[in-house]
Design a protein around this motif. Structure first.
Motif, PDB file in Angstrom:
ATOM      1  N   ALA A  28       0.879  -1.328   0.024  1.00 48.22           N
ATOM      2  CA  ALA A  28       0.137   0.029  -0.055  1.00 48.22           C
ATOM      3  C   ALA A  28       0.809   1.249   0.043  1.00 48.22           C
ATOM      4  O   ALA A  28       0.560   2.337  -0.744  1.00 48.22           O
ATOM      5  CB  ALA A  28      -1.029   0.132   1.159  1.00 48.22           C
ATOM      6  N   ILE A  29       1.912   1.079   0.807  1.00 47.33           N
ATOM      7  CA  ILE A  29       2.993   2.444   0.729  1.00 47.33           C
ATOM      8  C   ILE A  29       3.369   2.776  -0.654  1.00 47.33           C
ATOM      9  O   ILE A  29       3.549   3.860  -1.050  1.00 47.33           O
ATOM     10  CB  ILE A  29       3.839   2.146   1.768  1.00 47.33           C
ATOM     11  N   LEU A  30       4.014   1.749  -1.190  1.00 40.73           N
ATOM     12  CA  LEU A  30       4.551   1.657  -2.552  1.00 40.73           C
ATOM     13  C   LEU A  30       3.540   2.117  -3.507  1.00 40.73           C
ATOM     14  O   LEU A  30       3.847   2.875  -4.358  1.00 40.73           O
ATOM     15  CB  LEU A  30       5.142   0.403  -3.143  1.00 40.73           C
ATOM     16  N   LYS A  31       2.297   1.891  -3.312  1.00 38.15           N
ATOM     17  CA  LYS A  31       1.237   2.125  -4.259  1.00 38.15           C
ATOM     18  C   LYS A  31       0.835   3.598  -4.019  1.00 38.15           C
ATOM     19  O   LYS A  31      -0.396   3.998  -4.652  1.00 38.15           O
ATOM     20  CB  LYS A  31       0.154   1.100  -4.148  1.00 38.15           C
ATOM     21  N   LYS A  32       1.212   4.126  -2.871  1.00 39.87           N
ATOM     22  CA  LYS A  32       0.762   5.447  -2.425  1.00 39.87           C
ATOM     23  C   LYS A  32      -1.023   5.153  -2.118  1.00 39.87           C
ATOM     24  O   LYS A  32      -1.664   6.375  -2.224  1.00 39.87           O
ATOM     25  CB  LYS A  32       1.055   6.590  -3.182  1.00 39.87           C
ATOM     26  N   ASP A  33      -1.247   4.056  -1.518  1.00 38.75           N
ATOM     27  CA  ASP A  33      -2.629   3.834  -1.345  1.00 38.75           C
ATOM     28  C   ASP A  33      -2.833   4.251   0.374  1.00 38.75           C
ATOM     29  O   ASP A  33      -2.735   3.484   0.957  1.00 38.75           O
ATOM     30  CB  ASP A  33      -3.309   2.702  -1.529  1.00 38.75           C
ATOM     31  N   TRP A  34      -3.181   5.412   0.466  1.00 36.09           N
ATOM     32  CA  TRP A  34      -2.965   5.758   2.273  1.00 36.09           C
ATOM     33  C   TRP A  34      -4.113   5.262   2.884  1.00 36.09           C
ATOM     34  O   TRP A  34      -3.908   4.819   4.227  1.00 36.09           O
ATOM     35  CB  TRP A  34      -3.184   7.396   2.210  1.00 36.09           C
ATOM     36  N   ALA A  35      -5.464   4.999   2.082  1.00 37.13           N
ATOM     37  CA  ALA A  35      -6.381   4.473   3.185  1.00 37.13           C
ATOM     38  C   ALA A  35      -5.999   2.860   3.594  1.00 37.13           C
ATOM     39  O   ALA A  35      -5.931   2.490   4.565  1.00 37.13           O
ATOM     40  CB  ALA A  35      -7.751   4.135   2.372  1.00 37.13           C
ATOM     41  N   TYR A  36      -5.552   2.087   2.515  1.00 34.00           N
ATOM     42  CA  TYR A  36      -4.999   0.939   2.877  1.00 34.00           C
ATOM     43  C   TYR A  36      -3.717   0.731   3.754  1.00 34.00           C
ATOM     44  O   TYR A  36      -3.449  -0.335   4.418  1.00 34.00           O
ATOM     45  CB  TYR A  36      -4.647  -0.034   1.526  1.00 34.00           C
ATOM     46  N   THR A  37      -2.903   1.706   3.537  1.00 36.15           N
ATOM     47  CA  THR A  37      -1.676   1.786   4.401  1.00 36.15           C
ATOM     48  C   THR A  37      -2.107   2.033   5.930  1.00 36.15           C
ATOM     49  O   THR A  37      -1.855   1.283   6.707  1.00 36.15           O
ATOM     50  CB  THR A  37      -0.738   3.172   3.813  1.00 36.15           C
ATOM     51  N   LEU A  38      -3.116   2.786   5.971  1.00 34.75           N
ATOM     52  CA  LEU A  38      -3.653   2.969   7.320  1.00 34.75           C
ATOM     53  C   LEU A  38      -4.232   2.024   7.906  1.00 34.75           C
ATOM     54  O   LEU A  38      -3.811   1.278   9.103  1.00 34.75           O
ATOM     55  CB  LEU A  38      -4.488   4.374   7.422  1.00 34.75           C
ATOM     56  N   LEU A  39      -5.274   1.296   7.195  1.00 33.30           N
ATOM     57  CA  LEU A  39      -5.617   0.104   7.668  1.00 33.30           C
ATOM     58  C   LEU A  39      -4.733  -1.033   8.011  1.00 33.30           C
ATOM     59  O   LEU A  39      -4.734  -1.624   9.137  1.00 33.30           O
ATOM     60  CB  LEU A  39      -6.510  -0.395   6.646  1.00 33.30           C
ATOM     61  N   ASN A  40      -3.721  -1.246   7.331  1.00 33.05           N
ATOM     62  CA  ASN A  40      -2.941  -2.568   7.218  1.00 33.05           C
ATOM     63  C   ASN A  40      -1.758  -2.283   8.659  1.00 33.05           C
ATOM     64  O   ASN A  40      -1.377  -2.786   9.167  1.00 33.05           O
ATOM     65  CB  ASN A  40      -2.088  -2.919   6.311  1.00 33.05           C
ATOM     66  N   VAL A  41      -1.252  -0.789   8.508  1.00 29.74           N
ATOM     67  CA  VAL A  41      -0.409  -0.348   9.893  1.00 29.74           C
ATOM     68  C   VAL A  41      -1.379  -0.666  11.181  1.00 29.74           C
ATOM     69  O   VAL A  41      -0.658  -0.933  12.004  1.00 29.74           O
ATOM     70  CB  VAL A  41       0.151   1.092   9.586  1.00 29.74           C
ATOM     71  N   PHE A  42      -2.507  -0.191  11.207  1.00 31.53           N
ATOM     72  CA  PHE A  42      -3.252  -0.222  12.115  1.00 31.53           C
ATOM     73  C   PHE A  42      -3.381  -2.012  12.704  1.00 31.53           C
ATOM     74  O   PHE A  42      -3.185  -2.414  13.816  1.00 31.53           O
ATOM     75  CB  PHE A  42      -4.804  -0.138  11.933  1.00 31.53           C
ATOM     76  N   TRP A  43      -3.568  -2.830  11.546  1.00 30.06           N
ATOM     77  CA  TRP A  43      -3.474  -4.500  11.902  1.00 30.06           C
ATOM     78  C   TRP A  43      -1.958  -4.886  12.192  1.00 30.06           C
ATOM     79  O   TRP A  43      -1.991  -5.811  13.087  1.00 30.06           O
ATOM     80  CB  TRP A  43      -3.898  -5.226  10.564  1.00 30.06           C
ATOM     81  N   ILE A  44      -0.932  -4.116  11.966  1.00 32.88           N
ATOM     82  CA  ILE A  44       0.251  -4.568  12.575  1.00 32.88           C
ATOM     83  C   ILE A  44       0.321  -4.181  14.029  1.00 32.88           C
ATOM     84  O   ILE A  44       0.739  -4.979  14.808  1.00 32.88           O
ATOM     85  CB  ILE A  44       1.426  -3.473  11.979  1.00 32.88           C
ATOM     86  N   GLY A  45      -0.239  -2.970  14.454  1.00 33.36           N
ATOM     87  CA  GLY A  45      -0.204  -2.666  15.966  1.00 33.36           C
ATOM     88  C   GLY A  45      -1.316  -3.815  16.513  1.00 33.36           C
ATOM     89  O   GLY A  45      -0.892  -4.090  17.648  1.00 33.36           O
ATOM     90  N   VAL A  46      -2.343  -3.865  15.723  1.00 39.04           N
ATOM     91  CA  VAL A  46      -3.219  -4.988  16.694  1.00 39.04           C
ATOM     92  C   VAL A  46      -2.329  -6.374  16.590  1.00 39.04           C
ATOM     93  O   VAL A  46      -2.535  -7.005  17.546  1.00 39.04           O
ATOM     94  CB  VAL A  46      -4.507  -5.018  15.675  1.00 39.04           C
ATOM     95  N   GLY A  47      -1.889  -6.699  15.616  1.00 38.26           N
ATOM     96  CA  GLY A  47      -1.075  -8.103  15.587  1.00 38.26           C
ATOM     97  C   GLY A  47       0.321  -8.088  16.635  1.00 38.26           C
ATOM     98  O   GLY A  47       0.171  -8.989  17.279  1.00 38.26           O
ATOM     99  N   VAL A  48       0.726  -6.747  17.021  1.00 40.80           N
ATOM    100  CA  VAL A  48       1.794  -6.965  18.022  1.00 40.80           C
ATOM    101  C   VAL A  48       1.397  -7.027  19.338  1.00 40.80           C
ATOM    102  O   VAL A  48       1.783  -7.858  20.023  1.00 40.80           O
ATOM    103  CB  VAL A  48       2.786  -5.426  18.021  1.00 40.80           C
ATOM    104  N   VAL A  49       0.120  -6.405  19.623  1.00 38.27           N
ATOM    105  CA  VAL A  49      -0.505  -6.553  20.895  1.00 38.27           C
ATOM    106  C   VAL A  49      -1.134  -8.012  20.853  1.00 38.27           C
ATOM    107  O   VAL A  49      -0.925  -8.487  22.119  1.00 38.27           O
ATOM    108  CB  VAL A  49      -1.899  -5.452  21.109  1.00 38.27           C
ATOM    109  N   GLY A  50      -1.780  -8.432  19.847  1.00 39.68           N
ATOM    110  CA  GLY A  50      -1.948  -9.898  19.945  1.00 39.68           C
ATOM    111  C   GLY A  50      -0.957 -11.046  20.349  1.00 39.68           C
ATOM    112  O   GLY A  50      -0.892 -11.840  21.118  1.00 39.68           O
ATOM    113  N   VAL A  51       0.223 -10.899  19.552  1.00 36.46           N
ATOM    114  CA  VAL A  51       1.329 -11.483  19.800  1.00 36.46           C
ATOM    115  C   VAL A  51       1.823 -11.515  21.288  1.00 36.46           C
ATOM    116  O   VAL A  51       2.039 -12.342  22.051  1.00 36.46           O
ATOM    117  CB  VAL A  51       2.513 -11.304  19.011  1.00 36.46           C
ATOM    118  N   LEU A  52       1.693 -10.094  21.931  1.00 33.74           N
ATOM    119  CA  LEU A  52       2.261 -10.004  23.373  1.00 33.74           C
ATOM    120  C   LEU A  52       1.362 -10.723  24.262  1.00 33.74           C
ATOM    121  O   LEU A  52       1.919 -11.353  25.077  1.00 33.74           O
ATOM    122  CB  LEU A  52       2.578  -8.551  23.554  1.00 33.74           C
ATOM    123  N   ARG A  53      -0.069 -10.538  23.930  1.00 36.34           N
ATOM    124  CA  ARG A  53      -1.227 -11.152  24.863  1.00 36.34           C
ATOM    125  C   ARG A  53      -1.040 -12.756  24.737  1.00 36.34           C
ATOM    126  O   ARG A  53      -0.989 -13.258  25.724  1.00 36.34           O
ATOM    127  CB  ARG A  53      -2.411 -10.451  24.632  1.00 36.34           C
TER     128      ARG A  53
END
Length: 92
Positions: A60-85
């Motif tokens: 998404a970043i390479l394609k400059k698709d900011w909506a999908y960048t935001l969505l998937n960066v959010f999922w990275i954050g959720v994933g990190v929290v999920g891994v820790l928990r």
């Protein structure tokens, strides 16, 4: 050429395949949880889901698709929290 530029060029040349890989990873991880429920290997699922979020964010970043960048960066954050928990639960 720097290693990051080389990786970006590789991803850009294969962006459809990289995106499809990320999407299939996401489908697999959520399907696993749906099928197995509480018996799911949650640490694996969250780690796998975080990797797919990194792949999809990168595309998404390479394609400059900011909506999908935001969505998937959010999922990275959720994933990190999920891994820790999941790691915390697994250690008890």
């Amino acid at each position: 050429m720097s290693p990051l530029r080389r990786l970006n060029a590789l991803v850009e040349r294969n962006i459809r395949a990289v995106e499809m890989t990320g999407v299939l990873m996401r489908i697999f991880s959520f399907s696993l949880v749906s099928w197995l429920g509480p018996e799911s290997p949650f640490l694996f699922v969250w780690a796998f889901n975080t990797v797919d979020a990194v792949l999809l964010s990168w595309c998404a970043i390479l394609k400059k698709d900011w909506a999908y960048t935001l969505l998937n960066v959010f999922w990275i954050g959720v994933g990190v929290v999920g891994v820790l928990r999941a790691a915390e639960v697994g250690s008890h």
